[in-house]
Design a protein around this motif. Structure first.
Motif, PDB file in Angstrom:
ATOM      1  N   PHE A 106       0.865  -1.196   0.000  1.00  0.00           N
ATOM      2  CA  PHE A 106       0.000   0.000   0.000  1.00  0.00           C
ATOM      3  C   PHE A 106       0.898   1.242   0.000  1.00  0.00           C
ATOM      4  CE2 PHE A 106      -1.720  -3.363   2.784  1.00  0.00           C
ATOM      5  CZ  PHE A 106      -2.742  -3.805   1.974  1.00  0.00           C
ATOM      6  N   GLY A 116       5.097   6.657  -0.354  1.00  0.00           N
ATOM      7  CA  GLY A 116       6.256   6.079   0.332  1.00  0.00           C
ATOM      8  C   GLY A 116       6.790   6.869   1.518  1.00  0.00           C
ATOM      9  N   ASP A 173      -2.687   2.349  -7.677  1.00  0.00           N
ATOM     10  CA  ASP A 173      -3.085   3.672  -8.186  1.00  0.00           C
ATOM     11  C   ASP A 173      -1.983   4.196  -9.113  1.00  0.00           C
ATOM     12  OD1 ASP A 173      -4.687   6.494  -6.876  1.00  0.00           O
ATOM     13  OD2 ASP A 173      -2.904   6.644  -8.128  1.00  0.00           O
ATOM     14  N   GLY A 182       2.004  -4.756  -7.905  1.00  0.00           N
ATOM     15  CA  GLY A 182       0.585  -4.586  -8.245  1.00  0.00           C
ATOM     16  C   GLY A 182      -0.328  -4.921  -7.079  1.00  0.00           C
ATOM     17  N   VAL A 231      -2.130  -6.225  -4.104  1.00  0.00           N
ATOM     18  CA  VAL A 231      -1.593  -7.029  -3.008  1.00  0.00           C
ATOM     19  C   VAL A 231      -2.293  -8.381  -2.894  1.00  0.00           C
ATOM     20  CG1 VAL A 231      -3.114  -6.136  -1.185  1.00  0.00           C
ATOM     21  CG2 VAL A 231      -0.802  -6.815  -0.596  1.00  0.00           C
ATOM     22  N   PHE A 282      -2.406   0.144   5.354  1.00  0.00           N
ATOM     23  CA  PHE A 282      -3.524  -0.296   4.507  1.00  0.00           C
ATOM     24  C   PHE A 282      -4.658   0.739   4.440  1.00  0.00           C
ATOM     25  CE2 PHE A 282      -6.180  -1.599   8.112  1.00  0.00           C
ATOM     26  CZ  PHE A 282      -5.236  -1.797   9.108  1.00  0.00           C
ATOM     27  N   PRO A 283      -5.505   0.650   3.411  1.00  0.00           N
ATOM     28  CA  PRO A 283      -6.551   1.670   3.212  1.00  0.00           C
ATOM     29  C   PRO A 283      -7.438   1.861   4.441  1.00  0.00           C
ATOM     30  CG  PRO A 283      -6.418   0.247   1.285  1.00  0.00           C
ATOM     31  CD  PRO A 283      -5.522  -0.362   2.331  1.00  0.00           C
ATOM     32  N   SER A 342      -1.064   9.897   2.872  1.00  0.00           N
ATOM     33  CA  SER A 342       0.255   9.470   3.338  1.00  0.00           C
ATOM     34  C   SER A 342       0.379   9.525   4.871  1.00  0.00           C
ATOM     35  CB  SER A 342       1.321  10.337   2.661  1.00  0.00           C
ATOM     36  OG  SER A 342       2.589   9.753   2.821  1.00  0.00           O
ATOM     37  N   ILE A 343       1.594   9.359   5.340  1.00  0.00           N
ATOM     38  CA  ILE A 343       1.872   9.340   6.782  1.00  0.00           C
ATOM     39  C   ILE A 343       2.905  10.432   7.040  1.00  0.00           C
ATOM     40  CG2 ILE A 343       2.635   7.872   8.701  1.00  0.00           C
ATOM     41  CD1 ILE A 343       2.219   5.446   6.825  1.00  0.00           C
TER      42      ILE A 343
HETATM   43  C1  LIG Z   1      -3.620   4.892   3.112  1.00  0.00           C
HETATM   44  S1  LIG Z   1      -2.831   4.774   1.600  1.00  0.00           S
HETATM   45  C2  LIG Z   1      -1.179   4.450   2.102  1.00  0.00           C
HETATM   46  C3  LIG Z   1      -0.233   5.532   1.755  1.00  0.00           C
HETATM   47  C4  LIG Z   1       1.210   5.288   2.073  1.00  0.00           C
HETATM   48  N1  LIG Z   1       1.434   4.734   3.370  1.00  0.00           N
HETATM   49  C5  LIG Z   1       2.051   6.543   1.889  1.00  0.00           C
HETATM   50  O1  LIG Z   1       3.036   6.722   2.581  1.00  0.00           O
HETATM   51  O2  LIG Z   1       1.715   7.369   1.043  1.00  0.00           O
HETATM   52  C6  LIG Z   1      -3.371   3.228   0.976  1.00  0.00           C
HETATM   53  C7  LIG Z   1      -2.822   2.912  -0.402  1.00  0.00           C
HETATM   54  O3  LIG Z   1      -3.193   1.563  -0.741  1.00  0.00           O
HETATM   55  C8  LIG Z   1      -3.388   1.493  -2.126  1.00  0.00           C
HETATM   56  N2  LIG Z   1      -4.171   0.282  -2.451  1.00  0.00           N
HETATM   57  C9  LIG Z   1      -5.504   0.140  -2.426  1.00  0.00           C
HETATM   58  N3  LIG Z   1      -5.839  -1.123  -2.795  1.00  0.00           N
HETATM   59  C10 LIG Z   1      -4.686  -1.764  -3.045  1.00  0.00           C
HETATM   60  C11 LIG Z   1      -4.376  -3.092  -3.484  1.00  0.00           C
HETATM   61  N4  LIG Z   1      -5.345  -3.980  -3.727  1.00  0.00           N
HETATM   62  N5  LIG Z   1      -3.080  -3.433  -3.627  1.00  0.00           N
HETATM   63  C12 LIG Z   1      -2.095  -2.526  -3.394  1.00  0.00           C
HETATM   64  N6  LIG Z   1      -2.337  -1.255  -3.000  1.00  0.00           N
HETATM   65  C13 LIG Z   1      -3.600  -0.886  -2.836  1.00  0.00           C
HETATM   66  C14 LIG Z   1      -4.118   2.798  -2.436  1.00  0.00           C
HETATM   67  O4  LIG Z   1      -4.004   3.129  -3.806  1.00  0.00           O
HETATM   68  C15 LIG Z   1      -3.390   3.784  -1.499  1.00  0.00           C
HETATM   69  O5  LIG Z   1      -2.352   4.460  -2.167  1.00  0.00           O
END
Ligand SMILES: C[S@@+](CC[C@H](N)C(=O)[O-])C[C@H]1O[C@@H](n2cnc3c(N)ncnc32)[C@H](O)[C@@H]1O
Length: 493
Positions: free
Chosen positions: A154, A158, A180, A200, A202, A220-221, A477-478
């Protein structure tokens, strides 16, 4: 060796128009003479110290212009009828400059300047200060000279990787997982990694093909647990986006890294999701991990943003020394104004400032702001001004502006345009720029600018259209500063 001095430019609030002080002195003195009000009464009515009030009626060098916040109140008390000072007294703009010796720093490679009894000399450690919010770890030169293999799930833009980079950790990225397309492009641009490393979705990765790694990050989302979302939850097999957490657990089960770190909204440990949360921690325990979790607010990490998030750290039991503690943060007094860009395009202002001089601000009880071409009354709440455009009540998140000398609210992940506003004083309210929201997440201006150009180039034929994506990426992000201190504590032993 030679002394190298750096002047740090800071945004300062300066008057936009000159005040005719001689005329103002005269008007104030005359109105005071004709009024029955004493200095004490004026001071009490305006809640200002007597020593401050006295200066408004001096005719020598000690005269001072009444502040913008009380000017209209003072006019009322002294029955001053002219409007001619309203705009000059209440209108400010932000300019960049060095106005104070304290905003100089001296390079550690140079010679110390002459020390004075009162002067504080700051030694520059980080030459790349983008704004006043210098990082604690960098300032104290705490670094981890380590090599570590990382799997990033996710990944977004980064934040974990950025924090590791700032800590001087040599990251060997075995793979990242993101779906995304805008985030993938941003991630590879910031961290200078090939998009080929993206695994790709997860839920579809071939786990046995992932090389071994030491640390797994999985923010995670949060949509299905956050206040803004529909709260569909994160139950295993439910198919919600937040339930992708369990896909990360499948990887943990096979790969058994030394450390895992997750981040999410604090609602995750609220009563509604208690059961799933406990199930998750039990699963980690059964997999052989001790798990620690805590809510941290970025405002304690040199970032003027109120952002409370839960951090979940798991350490494999066979290597857990039991020494890990969460960072406590620091008492910081950073303010939203510390990260504001000094000059921004007119389009960020929610009112047409060019027209505002024609408005008459007499007899104002509430703070007034310019909304498009009309003036609205705004209520003063503790952390922000709140107004009501639709007449449906003073509560819409969009219709509020945070005080610039306070903390900003949480940067949201909406890509429908940024909803964060700052109140600049007078009638002026403007939206935060995407660069400012990246600053509030601990990313650098360089990161923001590089991603902006890259997205414009790849997705918009070079046109400047990436801003909604940039807002969304920041909100998703974080805060890097929080992760720096957390990862330092985790990896230092
Ligand atoms: C809360 S954000 C995390 C952001 C990240 N920690 C950062 O530092 O920017 C969750 C991310 O999970 C991604 N995501 C959603 N479904 C996903 C999947 N099935 N596999 C991989 N990534 C996924 C979203 O596109 C989103 O960018």
């Amino acid at each position: 060796m030679k002394l190298i001095r750096y002047d740090i430019k800071l945004p300062v609030r300066v008057r936009k128009y000159e005040v005719d002080t001689e005329k103002l002195k005269y008007v104030l003195k005359e109105s005071k003479k004709n009024s029955s009000k004493t200095i004490k009464q004026i001071s009490e009515a305006l809640e200002r110290p007597k020593t401050e009030v006295e200066h408004w009626f001096r005719s020598d060098n000690c005269f001072s212009i009444p502040s913008s916040e009380i000017w209209l109140g003072l006019k009322e008390i002294l029955e001053i009828n002219t409007d001619e000072f309203d705009v000059p007294i209440t209108t400010f703009e932000i300019r960049e400059g060095v106005f104070d010796q304290a905003n100089r720093v001296y390079d550690v490679q140079g010679l110390s300047p002459t020390l004075t009894t009162s002067g504080e000399v700051k030694i520059l450690v980080d030459k790349n200060l983008n704004y006043k919010g210098a990082r604690f770890l960098k300032k104290n030169n705490l670094k981890l000279n380590k090599h570590i293999k990382v799997l990033s799930l996710f990944s977004g833009i980064g934040a974990f990787e950025k924090a590791l980079h700032n800590l001087n950790v040599d990251v060997d990225l075995v793979g990242f997982s993101e779906i995304d397309q805008f985030a993938i492009e941003a991630y590879s641009t910031i961290h200078n990694v090939s998009k080929d490393l993206n695994l790709g979705d997860v839920s579809k990765v071939d786990i046995n093909n992932i090389p071994d790694f030491d640390l797994m990050t999985y923010g995670f989302p949060c949509q299905d647990v956050s206040i803004g979302g529909k709260k569909n939850g994160l139950s295993e097999g439910s198919g919600t986006r937040s339930s992708l957490l369990w896909e990360a657990m499948k990887i943990a089960e096979v790969k058994k890294p030394k450390y895992m770190v997750a981040e999410n909204v604090k609602g995750l440990i609220g009563s509604k999701f208690q059961e799933d949360f406990n199930k998750w921690i039990t699963r980690l325990d059964n997999l052989g991990y001790n798990t620690y979790y805590k809510i941290l607010n970025s405002n304690r990490f040199f970032i003027p943003q109120n952002r409370e998030r839960i951090f979940v750290v798991s350490i494999r039991k066979d290597i857990d020394s039991g020494k890990f503690v969460f960072p406590d943060g620091h008492d910081c007094n950073y303010k939203l104004e510390d990260i504001l860009e000094p000059v921004v395009d007119d389009k960020y202002f929610i009112g047409n400032l060019k027209d505002f001089e024609s408005y008459n601000q007499d007899e104002v009880e509430k703070v007034q702001i310019l909304y498009k071409d009309r003036i609205l009354d705004a209520e003063k709440k503790k952390n922000y001004l709140q107004w009501d455009v639709s007449g449906k009540g003073y509560n819409s998140q969009q219709d509020r502006a945070f005080y610039k000398d306070g903390l900003c609210g949480t940067v949201p992940a909406a890509n429908t345009g940024n909803k964060l506003n700052v109140y600049l004083g007078g009638l002026a309210v403007r939206r935060l720029t995407s660069k400012e929201t990246w600053r509030l997440m601990g990313f650098t201006d360089e990161d923001h600018d590089k991603v902006k150009s890259r997205l414009n180039e790849v997705f918009y034929k070079g046109k400047d259209k990436s801003i909604p994506q940039l807002y969304k990426q920041a909100g998703n992000s974080i805060v890097v500063n929080v992760l720096e201190e957390l990862l330092y504590n985790l990896l230092k032993n």
